[in-house]
Design an enzyme around this catalytic site. Structure first.
Site, mmCIF file in Angstrom:
data_model
loop_
_atom_site.group_PDB
_atom_site.id
_atom_site.type_symbol
_atom_site.label_atom_id
_atom_site.label_comp_id
_atom_site.label_asym_id
_atom_site.label_seq_id
_atom_site.Cartn_x
_atom_site.Cartn_y
_atom_site.Cartn_z
ATOM 1 N N ASN A 1 -25.809 4.789 1.177
ATOM 2 C CA ASN A 1 -26.230 5.266 2.495
ATOM 3 C C ASN A 1 -25.315 4.713 3.579
ATOM 4 O OD1 ASN A 1 -27.583 2.816 1.764
ATOM 5 N ND2 ASN A 1 -29.080 3.082 3.392
ATOM 6 N N GLU B 1 -27.717 9.560 -1.931
ATOM 7 C CA GLU B 1 -27.647 10.712 -2.843
ATOM 8 C C GLU B 1 -26.681 11.764 -2.300
ATOM 9 O OE1 GLU B 1 -30.278 9.161 -1.657
ATOM 10 O OE2 GLU B 1 -32.041 9.379 -2.932
HETATM 11 N N1 THU Z 1 -32.174 6.341 2.054
HETATM 12 C C1 THU Z 1 -31.315 6.750 1.073
HETATM 13 O O1 THU Z 1 -30.106 6.492 1.147
HETATM 14 N N2 THU Z 1 -31.821 7.429 0.022
HETATM 15 C C2 THU Z 1 -33.147 7.637 -0.201
HETATM 16 O O2 THU Z 1 -33.498 8.166 -1.229
HETATM 17 C C3 THU Z 1 -34.120 7.213 0.804
HETATM 18 C C4 THU Z 1 -33.579 6.637 2.054
HETATM 19 C C5 THU Z 1 -31.619 5.542 3.168
HETATM 20 C C6 THU Z 1 -31.551 6.206 4.500
HETATM 21 C C7 THU Z 1 -31.570 5.019 5.434
HETATM 22 O O3 THU Z 1 -30.252 4.529 5.589
HETATM 23 C C8 THU Z 1 -32.377 3.974 4.708
HETATM 24 O O4 THU Z 1 -32.440 4.398 3.353
HETATM 25 C C9 THU Z 1 -33.791 3.805 5.233
HETATM 26 O O5 THU Z 1 -34.441 5.019 5.361
#
Ligand code: THU
Length: 136
Positions: free
Chosen positions: A50, A63
């Site tokens: 992320n 993802e």
């Molecule tokens: N996030 C992801 O990268 N993937 C997920 O499946 C759920 C949420 C990230 C987005 C954000 O940077 C952090 O987790 C908190 O929501």
């Protein structure tokens, strides 16, 4: 198309690759470090984490980062997601969000999806996670 399920070793290796790349996440606002590792039908692994932003809505989930890397690396025409694993750096549960479910679905509704839920590892498919996924 028949689904060739990954064996446990390959599944665990994909989850471990996801956990490793979670360490690269840029998540100074949530401190929630997520990684994803995607196995294509042709056997290549693409990874993503992320990436947050001071303008919060611009955040990209792990993802989608992995899927976009696979599109850039392989070409969308060649991309079929065989499996995608999601893990966090610190072991918290994290299921793919709704937006990411739709993006996984785009590149194979029968893709296997692995992540850690509240009660341990979940092994499912994009179609199960997103009934009635949108297609044009
Ligand atoms: N996030 C992801 O990268 N993937 C997920 O499946 C759920 C949420 C990230 C987005 C954000 O940077 C952090 O987790 C908190 O929501």
């Amino acid at each position: 198309m028949s689904i060739q399920h990954l064996n446990e070793d390959k599944r665990d290796a994909l989850l471990e690759a996801a956990r490793e790349v979670a360490g690269r996440a840029y998540a100074p606002y949530s401190n929630f470090f997520v990684g994803a590792a995607l196995l294509t039908e042709d056997g290549t692994v693409y990874r993503g984490c992320n990436v947050e932003n001071a303008s919060f809505g611009l955040t990209n989930c792990a993802e989608r980062t992995a899927i976009f890397a696979a599109v850039a690396g392989l070409g969308a025409d060649q991309l079929s997601i065989r499996a995608i694993a999601v893990a966090t750096a610190h072991g918290q549960p994290a299921a793919p969000c709704g937006a990411c479910r739709q993006v996984i679905f785009e590149f194979n509704p029968d893709a296997q999806v692995f992540f850690f839920g509240d009660n341990g590892m979940v092994s499912t498919t994009a179609r199960e996670l997103l009934p009635y996924g949108f297609r044009l």
